[in-house]
Design a protein around this motif. Structure first.
Motif, mmCIF file in Angstrom:
data_model
loop_
_atom_site.group_PDB
_atom_site.id
_atom_site.type_symbol
_atom_site.label_atom_id
_atom_site.label_comp_id
_atom_site.label_asym_id
_atom_site.label_seq_id
_atom_site.Cartn_x
_atom_site.Cartn_y
_atom_site.Cartn_z
ATOM 1 N N TYR A 16 -5.708 5.649 -10.931
ATOM 2 C CA TYR A 16 -6.790 4.857 -11.525
ATOM 3 C C TYR A 16 -8.042 5.706 -11.729
ATOM 4 O O TYR A 16 -8.396 6.530 -10.890
ATOM 5 C CB TYR A 16 -7.188 3.694 -10.606
ATOM 6 C CG TYR A 16 -6.238 2.524 -10.643
ATOM 7 C CD1 TYR A 16 -6.485 1.426 -11.463
ATOM 8 C CD2 TYR A 16 -5.097 2.505 -9.848
ATOM 9 C CE1 TYR A 16 -5.616 0.338 -11.490
ATOM 10 C CE2 TYR A 16 -4.229 1.429 -9.866
ATOM 11 C CZ TYR A 16 -4.496 0.345 -10.697
ATOM 12 O OH TYR A 16 -3.628 -0.720 -10.711
ATOM 13 N N THR A 46 -11.759 4.260 -12.790
ATOM 14 C CA THR A 46 -12.430 3.014 -13.150
ATOM 15 C C THR A 46 -13.939 3.238 -13.297
ATOM 16 O O THR A 46 -14.562 3.827 -12.410
ATOM 17 C CB THR A 46 -12.167 1.928 -12.078
ATOM 18 O OG1 THR A 46 -10.772 1.875 -11.825
ATOM 19 C CG2 THR A 46 -12.663 0.572 -12.550
ATOM 20 N N LEU A 102 -17.217 -4.226 -14.173
ATOM 21 C CA LEU A 102 -16.235 -3.203 -14.539
ATOM 22 C C LEU A 102 -16.318 -2.986 -16.042
ATOM 23 O O LEU A 102 -16.335 -3.948 -16.810
ATOM 24 C CB LEU A 102 -14.813 -3.660 -14.164
ATOM 25 C CG LEU A 102 -14.579 -3.990 -12.684
ATOM 26 C CD1 LEU A 102 -13.215 -4.654 -12.497
ATOM 27 C CD2 LEU A 102 -14.669 -2.740 -11.816
ATOM 28 N N ASN A 104 -11.179 1.007 -17.472
ATOM 29 C CA ASN A 104 -10.099 1.271 -16.519
ATOM 30 C C ASN A 104 -9.029 2.107 -17.221
ATOM 31 O O ASN A 104 -8.396 1.648 -18.170
ATOM 32 C CB ASN A 104 -9.503 -0.060 -16.026
ATOM 33 C CG ASN A 104 -8.914 0.049 -14.635
ATOM 34 O OD1 ASN A 104 -9.198 1.005 -13.901
ATOM 35 N ND2 ASN A 104 -8.112 -0.929 -14.254
ATOM 36 N N ILE A 147 -5.559 3.936 -16.571
ATOM 37 C CA ILE A 147 -4.476 3.934 -15.585
ATOM 38 C C ILE A 147 -3.340 4.812 -16.068
ATOM 39 O O ILE A 147 -2.860 4.671 -17.199
ATOM 40 C CB ILE A 147 -3.929 2.500 -15.368
ATOM 41 C CG1 ILE A 147 -5.047 1.576 -14.891
ATOM 42 C CG2 ILE A 147 -2.769 2.500 -14.383
ATOM 43 C CD1 ILE A 147 -4.698 0.097 -15.010
ATOM 44 N N SER A 155 -4.638 -4.080 -14.163
ATOM 45 C CA SER A 155 -6.094 -4.168 -14.028
ATOM 46 C C SER A 155 -6.489 -5.448 -13.307
ATOM 47 O O SER A 155 -7.677 -5.809 -13.268
ATOM 48 C CB SER A 155 -6.762 -4.111 -15.407
ATOM 49 O OG SER A 155 -6.544 -2.840 -15.995
ATOM 50 N N ILE A 204 -12.119 -6.550 -18.070
ATOM 51 C CA ILE A 204 -12.553 -5.173 -18.272
ATOM 52 C C ILE A 204 -12.436 -4.919 -19.773
ATOM 53 O O ILE A 204 -11.327 -4.939 -20.321
ATOM 54 C CB ILE A 204 -11.676 -4.163 -17.490
ATOM 55 C CG1 ILE A 204 -11.568 -4.591 -16.017
ATOM 56 C CG2 ILE A 204 -12.255 -2.747 -17.588
ATOM 57 C CD1 ILE A 204 -10.639 -3.719 -15.177
ATOM 58 N N ILE A 255 -9.635 -0.789 -21.613
ATOM 59 C CA ILE A 255 -8.491 -0.456 -20.746
ATOM 60 C C ILE A 255 -7.552 0.477 -21.499
ATOM 61 O O ILE A 255 -7.275 0.272 -22.690
ATOM 62 C CB ILE A 255 -7.709 -1.731 -20.334
ATOM 63 C CG1 ILE A 255 -8.592 -2.652 -19.471
ATOM 64 C CG2 ILE A 255 -6.430 -1.369 -19.574
ATOM 65 C CD1 ILE A 255 -7.960 -4.013 -19.163
ATOM 66 N N MET A 293 -4.421 -2.270 -7.849
ATOM 67 C CA MET A 293 -5.751 -2.561 -8.391
ATOM 68 C C MET A 293 -6.654 -3.149 -7.308
ATOM 69 O O MET A 293 -7.843 -2.847 -7.251
ATOM 70 C CB MET A 293 -5.650 -3.517 -9.580
ATOM 71 C CG MET A 293 -6.995 -3.844 -10.223
ATOM 72 S SD MET A 293 -7.834 -2.383 -10.936
ATOM 73 C CE MET A 293 -9.426 -3.092 -11.360
ATOM 74 N N GLN A 332 -7.939 -0.421 -5.266
ATOM 75 C CA GLN A 332 -8.984 0.232 -6.053
ATOM 76 C C GLN A 332 -10.284 -0.583 -6.008
ATOM 77 O O GLN A 332 -11.377 -0.022 -5.904
ATOM 78 C CB GLN A 332 -8.482 0.414 -7.506
ATOM 79 C CG GLN A 332 -9.469 0.994 -8.496
ATOM 80 C CD GLN A 332 -9.677 2.504 -8.343
ATOM 81 O OE1 GLN A 332 -9.247 3.114 -7.364
ATOM 82 N NE2 GLN A 332 -10.357 3.103 -9.298
#
Lengths: 156, 434
Positions: free
Chosen positions: B289, B291, B299, B302, B304, B329, B334, B337, B366, B369
């Protein structure tokens, strides 16, 4: 392998069956007598699905050599009903949905039966401790404990 | 109908469960029934150079053997259509089926299996998916040049994209990175895999199955047996737990092939040990991740990188990889992404479906995170989650519009049950509006 005659009391009736010395009680019940209530889960003494009562004591039938039950009394889930009436534990498990897939239920019922015979009013911890050898992968433990408590409390 | 909502109803089949009269597949015993056991590969990777089943076949009580040559249709099954029922040459994982012995009982099968002469030229396996991605790594699938699943020819990364993560990171006050791994996991239903098959008087193949998805499997089985669907009676419905594991065929192909060849009822069942060692599992996921977050906790981006170990065959993995990525997520809004997901072959048992079907893999990582982000911001982790939780009308990673969001309400209930007193401004929040 040489077969021997095994005679024992199964759910109130005398049975005689040919078995080999390596067969377990679970093998004999399921494969030779078609008493399929006790389940073969792990076949290794870990899951408790094969539990039966031997002279009133819960044993894992997968770890019990068949010839050791000569002359003794074996009760399986099939022997719980009396005169066509469900045992109180069976009623409570049924009405309270104390299972999902039901595969562990025959073993659970037999251990619960033994528990209540010894301790008619077990605490939650006593139930958990006594039932610790029986696994329910679906996770119906809460409902199982509640069903046993309800029987102990005279609700059934 | 609505009178049942909120009521505790006894199960329609519950009397059978509590009296022990419900017939699970292993409870079926038929006159003259034969049993099968499989010869499995003792090595993780290699080429079968010699297979001699003659001594096994001559064992008293053995009715016969089955190999790839006894498959009347195609020797292929599995959700990805890439697994041989009996592997004739290139072994890809330890425990892979090579042949079956059919006999009057299982002890005889085991005795016969000990007499099989099997020579495999062992090859170097690869177990770690990052090792498998390196140049020069052992190749899991013969005839290919790499170990990555191709979503389309040449496309080895599945991309899921919303907004522009680079722009999101530019707006962020803080960027937090984390790398998390979830482990392989067995379904472990108390009922092991089992199948009973026989030919009925009309010469139709009857199979009693523990399948969780009859029609998926029926379409795979007609191909293996080379029979029209009308010639198979596939009977299921009562299983001792599945948890996604019985979305895969484990026993019906072997029992069915044996019943077709020997024209007798055949039971094939796996022991707990076989199931734990060799059956499909939830695969390993590694989630990386990056972020981006604003100081106030919002947020904004993100990114990933997802790695999913499918083991030796495709299983349901390509699909599971996508599902994991789509929801990795969490239930959070968010705006930017980017998911880059890979499905990687290794010489391990096959990764198949399991509860939550990989969604929980990405959601759980997530949440870890999120904890890390809250710590970095010096913010209460409840507050961080409440600020970002989905409201109706938000958009998820694969551009679905969120309807009927409930994360906030679920968290309020969780706080109540955990005895956590949430501040009034969080309690005032609702999933219906931002």
């Amino acid at each position: 392998m040489k077969q021997q005659v095994l005679t024992f009391i199964l759910n109130g009736e005398e049975v005689a069956v040919l078995v080999t010395p390596t067969e377990t009680l679970l093998d004999v019940l399921r494969e030779r007598l078609q008493i399929t209530g006790p389940k073969r889960g792990c076949d290794d003494g870990e899951c408790g699905a094969c539990t039966v009562l031997l002279d009133g004591e819960p044993v894992r039938s997968c770890l019990t050599l068949a010839l050791t039950v000569e002359g003794r009394t074996v009760t399986t889930v099939e022997g719980l009903m009396v005169k066509g009436e469900l045992d109180r534990l069976q009623k409570a498990f049924y009405e309270r949905g104390a299972f999902q897939c039901g595969f562990c239920t025959p073993g659970m019922l037999m251990v619960a039966k033994s528990l209540l015979a010894k301790n008619p009013n077990p605490s939650r911890d006593e139930i958990r401790s006594y039932m610790a050898g029986n696994l329910c992968r679906c996770g119906s433990y809460e409902e199982i404990i509640e069903a046993i408590q309800a029987v102990a409390a005279g609700e059934y | 109908m609505t009178q049942y909502v909120g009521q505790a109803m006894p199960r329609y089949d519950g009397i059978g469960q509590v009296t022990g009269t419900t017939k699970y597949v292993d409870d079926i015993v038929l006159p003259g029934m034969l049993y099968a056991k499989c010869l499995r590969s003792p090595v993780h990777k290699g080429i079968i150079r010699h297979l001699d089943l003659s001594a096994a076949e001559r064992t008293p009580g053995v009715v016969g053997v089955l190999t790839a040559q006894d498959v009347p249709g195609q020797n292929i099954y599995g959700a990805s259509g890439d697994q041989p029922v009996f592997n004739p040459d290139h072994i890809r994982y330890k425990g892979e089926r090579i042949a079956a012995v059919v006999a009057v009982d299982e002890d005889t099968c085991m005795e016969a299996l000990e007499k099989v002469k099997l020579e495999i030229e062992e090859q170097e396996p690869v177990f770690d998916m990052f090792e498998a991605m390196k140049p020069g790594a052992p190749i899991v699938r013969p005839g290919t040049t790499h170990n990555l699943h191709e979503y389309m020819p040449g496309m080895t990364t599945r991309v899921i994209k919303l907004g522009d993560v680079e722009q999101g990171f530019a707006e962020a006050d803080l960027i937090i990175e984390g790398r998390y791994q979830t482990t392989q996991q067995d379904h472990a239903p108390i009922e092991p895999h089992v199948s009973v098959a026989y030919l009925d008087p009309a010469n139709r193949l009857v199979i009693h199955t523990v399948s969780q998805c009859l029609y998926f499997h029926l379409s795979q089985l007609v191909r293996v047996f080379g029979l029209p669907m009308s010639q198979i009676r596939y009977i299921g419905g009562t299983i001792g737990g599945g948890f996604g594991g019985k979305n895969d065929i484990h026993a019906d192909h072997v029992a069915g092939l044996a019943a077709l060849k020997f024209r007798k009822p055949v039971k094939y069942r796996e022991t707990r040990r076989e199931d734990l060692r060799y059956s499909g599992k939830r695969g390993v996921f590694v989630m990386e991740y990056k972020t981006g977050v604003k100081k106030d906790g919002r947020l904004v981006a993100n990114h990933i990188k997802e790695y999913h170990d499918t083991g030796a065959y495709g299983g349901f993995s390509a699909y599971a990889t996508e599902k994991c990525g789509m929801f990795a997520s969490g239930p959070y809004w968010i705006p930017n992404i980017l998911v880059e997901a890979k499905t990687i072959y290794t010489n391990k048992v096959v990764s198949i479906s399991m509860r939550g079907f990989a969604i929980i893999n990405g959601q759980s990582t997530m949440e870890i995170q999120m904890g890390k982000i809250a710590e970095a911001l010096g913010m209460d982790p409840w507050e961080l989650r409440f600020i970002n939780a989905w409201r109706d009308g938000d958009m998820g990673a694969s551009r679905y519009i969120v309807r009927g969001a409930g994360a906030l309400e679920a968290m309020k209930k969780a706080a109540e049950l955990a005895g956590v007193q949430l501040p009034a401004h969080l309690m005032a929040m609702s999933s219906r509006r931002r």
